[in-house]
Structure formats: C-alpha cells, structure tokens
Design a protein around this motif. Sequence first.
Motif, PDB file in Angstrom:
ATOM      1  N   GLY A  75     -38.705  32.204 -12.338  1.00 13.67           N
ATOM      2  CA  GLY A  75     -39.514  31.484 -13.324  1.00 13.67           C
ATOM      3  C   GLY A  75     -38.682  30.515 -14.146  1.00 13.67           C
ATOM      4  N   LEU A  76     -37.485  30.950 -14.552  1.00 13.53           N
ATOM      5  CA  LEU A  76     -36.595  30.081 -15.334  1.00 13.53           C
ATOM      6  C   LEU A  76     -36.119  28.894 -14.500  1.00 13.53           C
ATOM      7  N   LEU A  77     -35.830  29.129 -13.223  1.00  9.01           N
ATOM      8  CA  LEU A  77     -35.383  28.042 -12.346  1.00  9.01           C
ATOM      9  C   LEU A  77     -36.498  27.025 -12.117  1.00  9.01           C
ATOM     10  N   VAL A  78     -37.737  27.499 -12.102  1.00  6.70           N
ATOM     11  CA  VAL A  78     -38.873  26.576 -11.986  1.00  6.70           C
ATOM     12  C   VAL A  78     -39.029  25.777 -13.272  1.00  6.70           C
ATOM     13  N   MET A  79     -38.829  26.433 -14.419  1.00  8.45           N
ATOM     14  CA  MET A  79     -38.948  25.757 -15.721  1.00  8.45           C
ATOM     15  C   MET A  79     -37.945  24.626 -15.873  1.00  8.45           C
ATOM     16  N   ILE A  96     -32.123  24.474 -19.497  1.00  5.27           N
ATOM     17  CA  ILE A  96     -33.366  24.602 -20.252  1.00  5.27           C
ATOM     18  C   ILE A  96     -33.031  24.368 -21.708  1.00  5.27           C
ATOM     19  N   GLN A  97     -33.710  23.414 -22.301  1.00  3.46           N
ATOM     20  CA  GLN A  97     -33.443  23.050 -23.690  1.00  3.46           C
ATOM     21  C   GLN A  97     -34.439  23.763 -24.598  1.00  3.46           C
ATOM     22  N   ALA A 109     -28.521  33.417 -12.668  1.00  2.74           N
ATOM     23  CA  ALA A 109     -29.064  33.773 -11.350  1.00  2.74           C
ATOM     24  C   ALA A 109     -28.020  34.492 -10.492  1.00  2.74           C
ATOM     25  N   LYS A 110     -26.753  34.150 -10.662  1.00  2.12           N
ATOM     26  CA  LYS A 110     -25.694  34.806  -9.881  1.00  2.12           C
ATOM     27  C   LYS A 110     -25.692  36.312 -10.138  1.00  2.12           C
ATOM     28  N   ILE A 111     -25.814  36.698 -11.404  1.00  2.00           N
ATOM     29  CA  ILE A 111     -25.810  38.117 -11.757  1.00  2.00           C
ATOM     30  C   ILE A 111     -27.089  38.791 -11.282  1.00  2.00           C
ATOM     31  N   PRO A 144     -34.573  31.262  -4.804  1.00  2.00           N
ATOM     32  CA  PRO A 144     -33.709  30.744  -5.881  1.00  2.00           C
ATOM     33  C   PRO A 144     -32.687  29.730  -5.394  1.00  2.00           C
ATOM     34  N   LEU A 145     -32.184  29.905  -4.163  1.00  2.00           N
ATOM     35  CA  LEU A 145     -31.213  28.950  -3.634  1.00  2.00           C
ATOM     36  C   LEU A 145     -31.830  27.560  -3.494  1.00  2.00           C
ATOM     37  N   ALA A 146     -33.064  27.500  -3.021  1.00  2.00           N
ATOM     38  CA  ALA A 146     -33.739  26.208  -2.867  1.00  2.00           C
ATOM     39  C   ALA A 146     -33.962  25.543  -4.219  1.00  2.00           C
TER      40      ALA A 146
END
Length: 371
Positions: A75-79, A96-97, A109-111, A144-146
């Motif tokens: 969700g954060l990566l989409v934001m 994300i600001q 995301a790595k963790i 997430p990689l994409a």
Amino acid sequence: MLKQYKLRNYHFQLIISIIALNIIGILLIGSAKKSVQKTQIMGFILGVIIMLVISIMDYSFILRFTWVYYVGIVGLLVMVMIPGIGDDSHGAQRWIQLPGFRFQPSELAKIVIILFFAYFFTKYQENLNTVKTLGMSFVLVGIPLALIYKQPDTSTTIAIALIFVSLLFIAGLSYKIVLTVLGICIPVGIIGISMILRKALSGDGDYRYGRIMSWLYPKDPRWSDIAAQQQNSIMAIGSGQLWGKGLNNSVATSMKNANYIVEPQTDFIFAVAGEELGFVGLLVIVLLLLFIIIECILIGRKAKDLQGRLICIGMAALVGFQSVFNIFVATGLMPNTGIPLPFVSYGLTSLLSLYIGMGFVLNVGLQPKKY
C-alpha cells in the motif's frame, strides 16, 4: 510476546559493532554535509532504542502478522506513485511526503520482505519445491519489486531480488532447480546484457543506460559528464593514501571540499571515508561490516527454527549486498547506482530499517536451539 531470556545469549558484540560503525558514519556525514548530521544523530539514538526494544520481543509472535506487514508495504509503495503524496527528487519518485517529514517505503520493504518470506517459506517448507509454492512466492515478491522498479529504483530492486534468492536457497530450494535455473539464466543473461549494451550505444535508453556506458567508456566525450562522478570518487579514495587527510579538513586539494563528489553524505560516503580516513579507515569500515554479516550468519546457524535462520540470513544478505554495491560503485567496479552503505550513509528510513532488522536478529540470538 515477551519471554524470559538469558543474558548470556545476548549478542553484545553485534550491538557494539553496529554502534561503532554508525558513529563512524555520523562523523563522516558531519564532514560531508554538516547540516544533516544532527538528524542522523537523532536517527542513531532512536534506532538503538528501537533495536533494543524489538530484541526482547518474541519474533515468532510478531511473524504471525506478516500478511498485515506485506499488505501495508505494498500500500505504501502504491502511495508513492500518487501525485501530492509521493515526493519526487532527482527524477525519481521514491518518497512519501507527510507534514514535517518524509520517508522511503522501499527501504522498509527490505525488512518486510525478509520477515514475510521467513514466515512464508517456513509455512510451506514441505512443499517448497513445488510449482505452486514457487509460483506463489515469485508473484508475492514480484508485486513490490515491480512497484519499486517503477519509481525508478533499479538498485533496490536488484538488492531485494538477491535477498529473496538467498532466503529461497536457505529455505531448502532443490539443487536440481538451482542448476536448471542457472542453465537457463546464464544464456538469457548474456543475451540480455548484449541487448542492453546495444540499446545504450544507440542512445535510445534512459539514464540507466547512460550510466552503463559511462562505466564502460569513461573517457568517451559522450559519457564523460556522467562518468565524472565515479572518476572523482576513485581519485578521492586514492588521494587519502594510508591515513587520510583527516576529518573536516580544509585541504584545498580535497575532492570533497571542492564539491567534486556529488551526494557525498549518501551514495558516495565511501569516497569521503577514503579521502579523509585513508586506507586504514576504509579497512575498519569493511571489517565492521564483515563482522556484522558473519555475526548474523552465526546467530542464524544457532536459531531454534527455520524462521529465525531466515531472518538472520536475510539481514546478512541485506548488509552484504548493499555494502558490495555501494563500495563497488565508489571504487568504479560496477556502474553507478544509488544505494546507501549500511549504518554509514545518511538516510533515516534506511538507518531505522536496519536497526529494526538487527533487533529481530538479536531476538533470534536470545532463543538459540537446545542441544
């Protein structure tokens, strides 16, 4: 969630090495860009607290909610892609600001990937080498990689992919599958590299192709401007010789002082270390990184279960691959790609994420298998 632990199982040597490396990083950041040093110090203090708190929380309990973490990070990566929320810098939209601060979800995301697949591969351990399980795992890591690749953030995409492969191998991937995949990937990789080089030579590619060509042909006038960053980094490292020019020096011939090193507090912090601390300083940094990696592996070997082993190996892979990428870029051994040096480079999201991961490693160490 909390258990009774034995103090003798607490890996203080790992904590000391992390703190020592982070302090060296803070000193280098202060020399590279004084204005952000206080922020890194705050991150250091907060990170140590977070690491210590997580280290006494039972990782087996926390891993029960990995699907929540996974959905949250996607969700954060989409934001990041949403205008007005995602923040653009140097042509990449990776942050994300929020009011008062910004953060980089790809670092977190790595963790999350390490925790998620530590749980996933353990759950499906008996059926790991089936088409269904492998297919599910590739789809789950591919999402997430994409999203990260689209930001674009090629270096982080590659790093996470390598971490995933490391986890898959340790989880018990069949050697037959490994050899089959290698047999396919090697010729495909050669063809892919030739296509990349052809596109780069034609001038049709984006900035990533330019970085490849500037690495291969640094003296070519077409790529010299792009190559200058790495060439300056190499000269800075060489100029430090054995003992370096000293932190916060005012030497007129300093590459850093003359602003020839771009982003010296982040991607090229190793160049600053080489110039100011010399070969001895670089050796200390490399040995501390190596010690952290080895400690993670040793703790993983004594883990009570596969979940704990995968967490430790995942963190060892994260620190290892990022260190290699950053150092190789700074020394001209691979094309320029922006990735921080663990615990040394400036960046709060990266630093706090590493401390979160190391907190889990310490907790795994507190619960060794019984002989």
